[in-house]
Design an enzyme around this catalytic site. Structure first.
Site, PDB file in Angstrom:
ATOM      1  N   ARG A 163      86.460   4.504 -32.692  1.00  0.00           N
ATOM      2  CA  ARG A 163      86.917   4.150 -34.050  1.00  0.00           C
ATOM      3  C   ARG A 163      88.327   3.552 -34.019  1.00  0.00           C
ATOM      4  NH1 ARG A 163      82.299   5.469 -34.604  1.00  0.00           N
ATOM      5  NH2 ARG A 163      81.373   6.457 -36.436  1.00  0.00           N
ATOM      6  N   SER A 238      82.305   8.736 -42.867  1.00  0.00           N
ATOM      7  CA  SER A 238      83.087   9.825 -42.276  1.00  0.00           C
ATOM      8  C   SER A 238      84.539   9.658 -42.695  1.00  0.00           C
ATOM      9  CB  SER A 238      83.040   9.774 -40.750  1.00  0.00           C
ATOM     10  OG  SER A 238      81.724   9.862 -40.297  1.00  0.00           O
ATOM     11  N   GLU A 334      89.818   8.920 -40.550  1.00  0.00           N
ATOM     12  CA  GLU A 334      89.292   7.684 -39.979  1.00  0.00           C
ATOM     13  C   GLU A 334      89.551   6.544 -40.973  1.00  0.00           C
ATOM     14  OE1 GLU A 334      85.275   6.022 -40.360  1.00  0.00           O
ATOM     15  OE2 GLU A 334      84.852   7.225 -38.593  1.00  0.00           O
TER      16      GLU A 334
END
Ligand code: EPU
Length: 343
Positions: A163, A238, A334
């Site tokens: 990520r 997420s 994130e």
């Protein structure tokens, strides 16, 4: 024709559905328009918005918000086994995956139904079910904001990680991604079905020799069963990354929590699902006003309607503190938080 609007609501432009205003707003449909906008002298503060699927806006934005609406998908070259495709930044990610799957070009099927646009996908190296964008990525074409120079970044130059990429770290805010080139396969495809949920979904369908279409359908079904659709319930996928911890920390952790799920990343690194940690702290399905934790996946924070960005952020901080206190593990967002840094 460039149309710069004032005091525009960004609610429709972020998948969290947060109500926040942009002081100025412009939508660009071509690279020429984008260059013209970047050259405008009266707007020193500019903020680029892609699909709005990985941002939490915590206050009104006192800047010119630029929405990238560059469209188009083209085949650059192909041979018997592979095809190179260029997709423009403003293409919706899932529509692009569907296009590839329908044309029988393989590689992207595990990344079905991820919200967002093509141009923002490399920034956080989107990933799901054993595949990451970097696995299919060749290069991306960008414009340097300060000089309006057009450049290309190779896979290596993007420094992709979990990520993560150079566009989130040392080059943050310096470039706008215009298009992305991918290398996809032609039949026979190499499927990636090792992820447990995909295997069992395919088994249930009695698909002995799955195609990329089957894998895509399986992924869509799994995602729909666990992850809320932003069209019905505001969210950004997420909210946190899964934390990576050292072997020493892992050994202590697993001794105390023998049932915890984990992934071994390397000899010295282990990843613990943040969703599990958050659930163990009692947050799964919890709701505070209109800010909440999704009932089927604790890693996803949701906006039940009129939560502000600050409401979501306050909940996120509470969760972080709770996980830190119970497990001594730091979880970090994130999603990109817009607006808070200045304070
Ligand atoms: N888990 C719980 N409780 C929860 C959620 C998860 O105990 O509320 C446990 C599960 O039982 C499982 C483990 O945690 O043992 C992992 O869960 P899952 O397979 O749902 O994946 P994840 O690690 O929570 C990651 C990605 C998702 C991606 C899935 C599938 C991150 C931050 N998230 O989630 O990506 O779809 O794997 O590959 O890496 C996104 O980035 O927006 C996203 C949705």
């Amino acid at each position: 024709m460039l149309k710069i609007e004032e005091n525009i609501s960004l609610k429709a432009y972020n998948t969290f559905g947060i109500e926040a205003k942009a002081r100025y707003f412009v939508c660009v449909n071509t690279i020429e328009e984008l260059i013209a906008v970047l050259e405008l002298p009266n707007f020193p503060n500019k903020l680029v918005l892609g699909g709005g699927s990985n941002v939490l806006i915590v206050e009104d934005i006192d800047a010119l918000v630029i929405r990238i609406n560059l469209k188009g998908i083209q085949i650059l070259k192909e041979d018997e086994h592979t095809v190179e495709i260029r997709a423009m930044a403003g293409e919706n990610w899932h529509s692009f995956v569907e296009w590839a799957v329908n044309n029988n070009y393989g590689g992207l099927e595990n990344l079905s139904l991820i919200p967002g646009n093509v141009g923002t996908a490399p920034i956080q190296n989107i990933g799901a079910y054993g595949v990451e964008l970097k696995d299919l990525f060749i290069s991306c074409q960008v414009i340097e904001i300060s000089t309006q120079k057009l450049l290309s970044f190779s896979k290596q130059e993007c420094q992709f990680g979990y990520r993560n990429s150079i566009f989130k770290t040392e080059q943050r805010g310096k470039y706008i991604i215009l298009s992305v080139d991918f290398e996809l396969s032609k039949i026979p495809h190499q499927l990636n079905t090792s992820y447990g949920a995909i295997e069992s979904e395919l088994l249930q369908r009695h698909t002995a020799q799955p195609t990329i279409q089957d894998v895509s359908q399986a992924v869509i079904k799994i995602r729909q069963s666990k992850l809320p659709d932003p069209a019905n319930l505001g969210n950004s996928g997420s909210f946190f990354k899964n934390p990576e911890i050292s072997k020493k920390a892992f050994e202590e952790f697993i001794e105390k929590n023998p049932k915890a799920p984990f992934y071994k990343i390397s000899e010295d690194t282990y990843k613990i699902p943040a969703g599990w940690l958050i659930e163990q702290c009692g947050y799964k399905g919890k709701r505070y006003g209109d800010a909440g934790v999704h009932e089927k996946q604790a890693l996803v924070l949701v906006n039940y309607g009129s939560a502000s960005g600050m409401d979501i952020l306050t909940l996120a901080k509470k969760i972080q503190a709770s996980v830190q206190c119970k497990y001594g593990i730091t979880i970090v967002p994130e999603v990109n938080i817009i607006g808070e840094i200045k304070k």
